[in-house]
Design an enzyme around this catalytic site. Structure first.
Site, PDB file in Angstrom:
ATOM      1  N   SER A 125       0.837  -1.211   0.000  1.00 35.35           N
ATOM      2  CA  SER A 125       0.000   0.000   0.000  1.00 35.35           C
ATOM      3  C   SER A 125       0.869   1.258   0.000  1.00 35.35           C
ATOM      4  O   SER A 125       0.541   2.256  -0.639  1.00 35.35           O
ATOM      5  CB  SER A 125      -0.911   0.009   1.240  1.00 35.35           C
ATOM      6  OG  SER A 125      -1.848  -1.035   1.157  1.00 35.35           O
TER       7      SER A 125
ATOM      8  N   THR B 103       1.354 -10.391 -10.987  1.00 34.09           N
ATOM      9  CA  THR B 103       0.412 -11.124 -11.838  1.00 34.09           C
ATOM     10  C   THR B 103       1.023 -11.323 -13.223  1.00 34.09           C
ATOM     11  O   THR B 103       1.652 -10.406 -13.758  1.00 34.09           O
ATOM     12  CB  THR B 103      -0.914 -10.326 -11.968  1.00 34.09           C
ATOM     13  OG1 THR B 103      -1.430 -10.116 -10.659  1.00 34.09           O
ATOM     14  CG2 THR B 103      -1.935 -11.066 -12.806  1.00 34.09           C
TER      15      THR B 103
ATOM     16  N   GLY C 180      -7.096   0.751 -13.681  1.00 34.29           N
ATOM     17  CA  GLY C 180      -7.067  -0.655 -13.273  1.00 34.29           C
ATOM     18  C   GLY C 180      -8.159  -0.964 -12.266  1.00 34.29           C
ATOM     19  O   GLY C 180      -8.735  -2.063 -12.269  1.00 34.29           O
TER      20      GLY C 180
ATOM     21  N   GLN D 160     -23.881 -20.185   1.542  1.00 36.34           N
ATOM     22  CA  GLN D 160     -24.886 -20.481   2.580  1.00 36.34           C
ATOM     23  C   GLN D 160     -26.178 -21.007   1.951  1.00 36.34           C
ATOM     24  O   GLN D 160     -26.766 -21.980   2.433  1.00 36.34           O
ATOM     25  CB  GLN D 160     -25.158 -19.193   3.386  1.00 36.34           C
ATOM     26  CG  GLN D 160     -25.964 -19.411   4.650  1.00 36.34           C
ATOM     27  CD  GLN D 160     -25.198 -20.190   5.704  1.00 36.34           C
ATOM     28  OE1 GLN D 160     -23.976 -20.267   5.664  1.00 36.34           O
ATOM     29  NE2 GLN D 160     -25.920 -20.799   6.621  1.00 36.34           N
TER      30      GLN D 160
ATOM     31  N   GLU E  32      -4.580  -4.066  -6.464  1.00 41.96           N
ATOM     32  CA  GLU E  32      -4.806  -2.751  -7.104  1.00 41.96           C
ATOM     33  C   GLU E  32      -5.368  -1.721  -6.114  1.00 41.96           C
ATOM     34  O   GLU E  32      -6.220  -0.901  -6.451  1.00 41.96           O
ATOM     35  CB  GLU E  32      -5.652  -2.909  -8.374  1.00 41.96           C
ATOM     36  CG  GLU E  32      -4.912  -3.814  -9.357  1.00 41.96           C
ATOM     37  CD  GLU E  32      -5.239  -3.654 -10.803  1.00 41.96           C
ATOM     38  OE1 GLU E  32      -5.792  -2.615 -11.179  1.00 41.96           O
ATOM     39  OE2 GLU E  32      -4.910  -4.582 -11.562  1.00 41.96           O
TER      40      GLU E  32
ATOM     41  N   SER F 216      -9.020  -2.216   0.204  1.00 38.46           N
ATOM     42  CA  SER F 216     -10.213  -1.414   0.549  1.00 38.46           C
ATOM     43  C   SER F 216      -9.802  -0.203   1.387  1.00 38.46           C
ATOM     44  O   SER F 216     -10.390   0.877   1.254  1.00 38.46           O
ATOM     45  CB  SER F 216     -11.229  -2.269   1.316  1.00 38.46           C
ATOM     46  OG  SER F 216     -11.761  -3.257   0.463  1.00 38.46           O
TER      47      SER F 216
END
Ligand code: CAA
Length: 389
Positions: free
Chosen positions: A132, A158, A242, A336, A363, A366
């Site tokens: 980050s 990736t 992205g 569930q 990318e 949160s």
């Protein structure tokens, strides 16, 4: 305000839906279990134009708008998220970055290969100690006159084991802080580029995630991408686009889980009636459908803002933040609803639940999206609806 998709958008969505059903669904469980890279499937994605969707036709791309790209990402992500992350990184990080910042010679040399899938690309920003906190780049690029000498390690890359080209962010002038970071186009066949072992991941397991080491890699000056010192801003701008790709992936995961839960709940009988006739399940379906639709609207709005040339930074962060949280919540609900069947591979929803988690991490986590959004709020930039400014 119009919500219509145009004919090209609808055709792309249909083509991606059929491709995913016919060519990705068979074998997706096995590829996930064995971590086998989807070589054949990626080749087909290249042939079908899914790897360079927004690249200008003069460089071998599809010249499409961002909505078409998001629609294709959604459909492919309902089925195979290893394929969709390969597609997302190639389209919105590597091809977009090269087309926006590259010289004519760089674009002509590299874009046709990347847009057609002859090569796929990697975006090499993250490091063992710079996730980050992306300005803390430890990879160095020393100016040697006619070339740079590149040294360092990149993590969680990736396409790391299968790409032909890397866009590498590296520190070329530590005294200048983030303004010393440059981006380089590095061919993976060059001496000094070493690919580490493939990561054994929770989800997106057949995608190719590796550590990459650069040891005294000679990078010719003509492979500097954009102005020296603009590498961090380049990374941020590129990641903004992205984030639309990953938001669309998250949407596809959520929508795929919802569609499977809906179909299962109509077929499965319990206490003498279909599961969907029980209010406990029907209400879950209502919440799932609502959240999926809300995520789709946020994503399509950010695509539209991008295509209008508007600043879509916060819109993309909101779309990614919300869609990835929806993907996590709704895949748990889909498991569930399936009960014991949901916990086994055959029903696909447990894979979608595992795949969902990474959309809250890569990318920009949160938390990073909340940094971007909250800074904008506190600077007074979100006082009106973004699209009507
Ligand atoms: N566009 C243009 N410029 C931008 C920008 C943007 N979206 N965001 C920041 N900048 C500029 C700022 O204006 C600032 O420039 P000045 O110094 O000239 O004013 C400079 O960049 C530094 O910005 P910040 O002060 O905001 O930097 P920060 O250290 O506070 O970091 C951050 C902000 C939002 C946390 C950022 O570091 C970030 O986004 N981190 C997450 C990195 C990330 O997403 N990594 C993903 C790895 S790639 C990946 O996952 C691909 C894959 O394989 C799937």
């Amino acid at each position: 305000m119009y919500f219509d998709l145009n004919e090209e958008n609808l055709a792309v969505r249909q083509a991606a839906r059929e491709f995913a059903q016919q060519e990705l669904l068979p074998g997706v469980i096995e590829r996930d279990t064995t971590m086998k890279f989807p070589t054949e499937q990626v080749k087909r994605m290249g042939e079908m134009g899914f790897l360079g969707m927004m690249v200008s036709p003069e460089y071998g791309g599809g010249g499409m708008d961002t909505i078409s790209y998001a629609l294709a990402m959604e459909e492919i992500s309902k089925i195979d998220n290893s394929c969709s992350v390969i597609m997302s990184v190639n389209n919105s990080l590597v091809c977009w970055g090269l087309e926006k910042m590259g010289t004519e010679a760089q674009k002509q040399k590299y874009l046709p290969k990347l847009a057609t899938g002859e090569w796929i690309g990697s975006f090499c920003l993250s490091e063992p100690e710079a996730g980050s906190d992306a300005t803390s780049q430890k990879t160095t690029a020393i100016d040697k006159g006619d070339h740079y000498l590149l040294n360092g390690t990149k993590n969680w890359i990736t396409n790391g084991g299968s790409s032909g080209l890397h866009l590498v962010m590296a520190q070329a002038n530590p005294a200048a802080g983030h303004k010393g970071i440059c981006t380089f186009i590095v061919e993976t066949s060059w001496p000094g580029v070493t690919i580490g072992a493939k990561e054994d991941k929770l989800g997106i397991r057949s995608s190719d995630t590796h550590t990459i080491m650069y040891n005294d890699v000679i990078v010719p000056k003509e492979n500097l991408l954009g102005p020296a010192g603009d590498g961090f801003k380049f990374a941020m701008k590129t990641l903004t686009g992205g984030r639309i790709g990953i938001a669309s992936q998250a949407l596809g995961i959520a929508a795929g889980a919802y569609e499977r839960a809906l179909a299962y709940s109509k077929e499965r009988m319990s206490f003498g009636k279909p599961l969907s006739s029980h209010q406990a399940i029907a209400f879950k379906l209502a919440d799932m459908a609502t959240e999926v639709e809300a995520a789709r609207l946020l994503i399509h709005r950010s695509c539209w803002m991008k295509d209008q040339g508007m600043d879509f930074t916060v819109a993309a962060s909101m779309a990614k933040l919300f869609a990835s949280e929806v993907a996590m919540r709704q895949t748990v609900e889909a498991v569930q609803i399936h009960g014991g069947y949901g916990y086994v591979k055959e029903y696909h929803v447990e894979r979608l639940m595992r795949d969902a988690k990474i959309t809250q991490i890569y990318e920009g986590t949160s938390e990073v999206q909340r940094i971007v959004i909250s800074r904008s709020i506190l600077q007074g930039q979100l006082s009106q609806p973004m699209w009507s400014n």
